[in-house]
Enzyme design. Structure first.
Site, mmCIF file in Angstrom:
data_model
loop_
_atom_site.group_PDB
_atom_site.id
_atom_site.type_symbol
_atom_site.label_atom_id
_atom_site.label_comp_id
_atom_site.label_asym_id
_atom_site.label_seq_id
_atom_site.Cartn_x
_atom_site.Cartn_y
_atom_site.Cartn_z
ATOM 1 N N CYS A 151 -27.971 -67.984 -33.336
ATOM 2 C CA CYS A 151 -28.063 -66.527 -33.381
ATOM 3 C C CYS A 151 -26.758 -65.884 -33.858
ATOM 4 C CB CYS A 151 -28.443 -65.981 -32.012
ATOM 5 S SG CYS A 151 -29.978 -66.685 -31.369
ATOM 6 N N LYS A 182 -35.868 -60.654 -20.188
ATOM 7 C CA LYS A 182 -36.695 -61.658 -20.858
ATOM 8 C C LYS A 182 -36.351 -63.044 -20.358
ATOM 9 C CE LYS A 182 -37.121 -63.310 -25.556
ATOM 10 N NZ LYS A 182 -36.609 -63.199 -26.887
ATOM 11 N N LYS A 208 -31.177 -61.782 -21.246
ATOM 12 C CA LYS A 208 -32.016 -62.782 -21.912
ATOM 13 C C LYS A 208 -31.553 -64.169 -21.474
ATOM 14 C CE LYS A 208 -33.316 -64.423 -26.495
ATOM 15 N NZ LYS A 208 -33.167 -64.221 -27.947
HETATM 16 C C1 PBG Z 1 -34.309 -65.079 -31.199
HETATM 17 C C2 PBG Z 1 -35.437 -64.730 -30.322
HETATM 18 C C3 PBG Z 1 -36.155 -65.599 -29.507
HETATM 19 C C4 PBG Z 1 -37.164 -64.868 -28.938
HETATM 20 C C5 PBG Z 1 -37.041 -63.559 -29.384
HETATM 21 N N1 PBG Z 1 -35.946 -63.483 -30.228
HETATM 22 C C6 PBG Z 1 -36.001 -67.056 -29.298
HETATM 23 C C7 PBG Z 1 -34.710 -67.595 -28.882
HETATM 24 O O1 PBG Z 1 -33.819 -66.902 -28.401
HETATM 25 O O2 PBG Z 1 -34.563 -68.801 -29.074
HETATM 26 C C8 PBG Z 1 -38.203 -65.429 -28.032
HETATM 27 C C9 PBG Z 1 -39.474 -64.682 -27.965
HETATM 28 C C10 PBG Z 1 -40.614 -65.461 -27.441
HETATM 29 O O3 PBG Z 1 -40.500 -66.619 -27.008
HETATM 30 O O4 PBG Z 1 -41.710 -64.900 -27.460
HETATM 31 N N2 PBG Z 1 -33.140 -64.384 -30.969
HETATM 32 ZN ZN ZN Z 2 -31.578 -65.348 -32.334
#
Ligand code: PBG
Ligand code: ZN
Length: 320
Positions: A127, A245, A192
């Site tokens: 990311c 989340k 998150k």
């Molecule tokens: C990436 C991102 C992710 C999700 C939303 N944005 C995956 C991660 O962080 O690996 C997950 C959403 C989902 O699982 O529905 N930044």
């Molecule tokens: Zn990401």
């Protein structure tokens, strides 16, 4: 004398009248995957019922979102070209920018939220920007700001940074304001977790990290104090709405965050939650409509003002 609370449960009409938790389509946000190309609608095997759309095909699904008057749509872009600096992410003609323009043109009243992150656009799937194997927080902020500004320029109502870099909200707010996008909202993923429930999403978006994991920037599932600290910082930096989340496994965190802050809180019921419900339903082990509705009620009861869910359109239709 027997006390009789069950009088309040005696008919559906009475149960509805006295219910403490209500759901409405306006609180739902529907995530959509948009891939580069033309004339494409493809299935996502780990998320039955969800699809990847090329920008030209997007109106097909947006029409359903608009008709049901749902709160908004959240766009994730899947580019053709990936590189070290995620250059496709801030390209004014990138896949997500095209999608935003089409959506605002065809359905001006439908709120569009752009996902701001680099993992779908980087060759290594992380990311942030990487230097000698390490994610570089501060140089990443500069790139994220460019992404947010280009989405705002395309017409996004809200940008949603999901990268988990420190200081992302302040950096993006400053960049948006400098380009006169003072009215573009920031819906920040303040809380998150480094969750195994994102598996199906990474397959859908082609964003699995090529090496290592996301545990240095996403949160430890064992912690809740950290969630309060992260959300307070993000709000101070200018987050208009914050996201917690995943959803169902983190209702305690959602409740704690909600009680400690004064901005709307969204809960993201993630891909793994959706996949579990779909799989159990497909086997006839659980009733899909009932578990999806019960999950949404639970998330709302725990304090969510907004629910981001792959079931958003179904929920809206079931409630109608
Ligand atoms: C990436 C991102 C992710 C999700 C939303 N944005 C995956 C991660 O962080 O690996 C997950 C959403 C989902 O699982 O529905 N930044
Ligand atoms: Zn990401």
């Amino acid at each position: 004398m027997i006390k009789r609370p069950r009088r309040l449960r005696k008919s559906q009409a009475i149960r509805d009248m006295v219910s403490e938790t209500r759901l409405s389509p306006s609180m739902f946000v529907y995530p959509v995957f948009i891939r580069e190309g033309k004339n494409i609608i493809e299935d996502i095997p780990s998320m039955p019922g969800q699809k990847r759309y090329s920008p030209d095909k997007l109106p097909l699904i947006l029409e359903r979102a608009a008709k049901n008057k749902i709160g908004g749509v959240l766009f994730f872009g899947i580019p053709e070209h990936k590189d070290e600096t995620a250059s496709s992410a801030w390209d004014d003609n990138g896949v997500i920018q095209q999608a935003i323009r089409i959506s605002k043109k065809e359905f001006p009243d439908l709120t569009v939220i752009g996902d701001v992150c680099l993992c779908e656009y980087t060759s290594h799937g992380h990311c942030g920007i990487i230097n000698h194997g390490i994610i570089e927080n501060d140089p990443t902020l500069e790139i994220l700001s460019r992404v947010a500004v280009s989405q705002a320029r395309a017409g996004a109502d809200i940008v949603a940074p999901s990268d988990m870099m420190d200081g992302h909200t302040a950096a993006i707010r400053e960049a948006l304001d400098a380009e006169k996008f003072q009215d573009t909202l920031i819906m920040s993923y303040a809380v998150k977790y480094a969750s195994a429930f994102y598996g199906p999403f990474r397959e859908a978006a082609g964003s699995a990290p090529a090496f290592g994991d996301r545990k240095t920037y996403q949160m430890d599932p064992r912690n809740v104090r950290e969630a309060l600290k992260e959300s307070a910082l993000d709000i101070e930096e200018g987050a208009d709405i914050i996201i917690v989340k995943p959803g169902l496994p983190y209702l305690d965190v959602l409740r704690a965050v909600k009680e400690s802050c004064n901005v709307p809180v969204a809960s993201y019921s993630v891909s793994g939650e959706y996949a579990m419900m779909k799989a159990a339903a497909a086997n006839g082990w659980l009733n899909e409509k009932n578990i999806a509705l019960e999950s949404a009620y639970s998330i709302a009861r725990a304090g969510a003002d907004i629910i981001i869910s792959y079931y958003a359109l179904d929920l809206a239709e079931w409630l109608a």
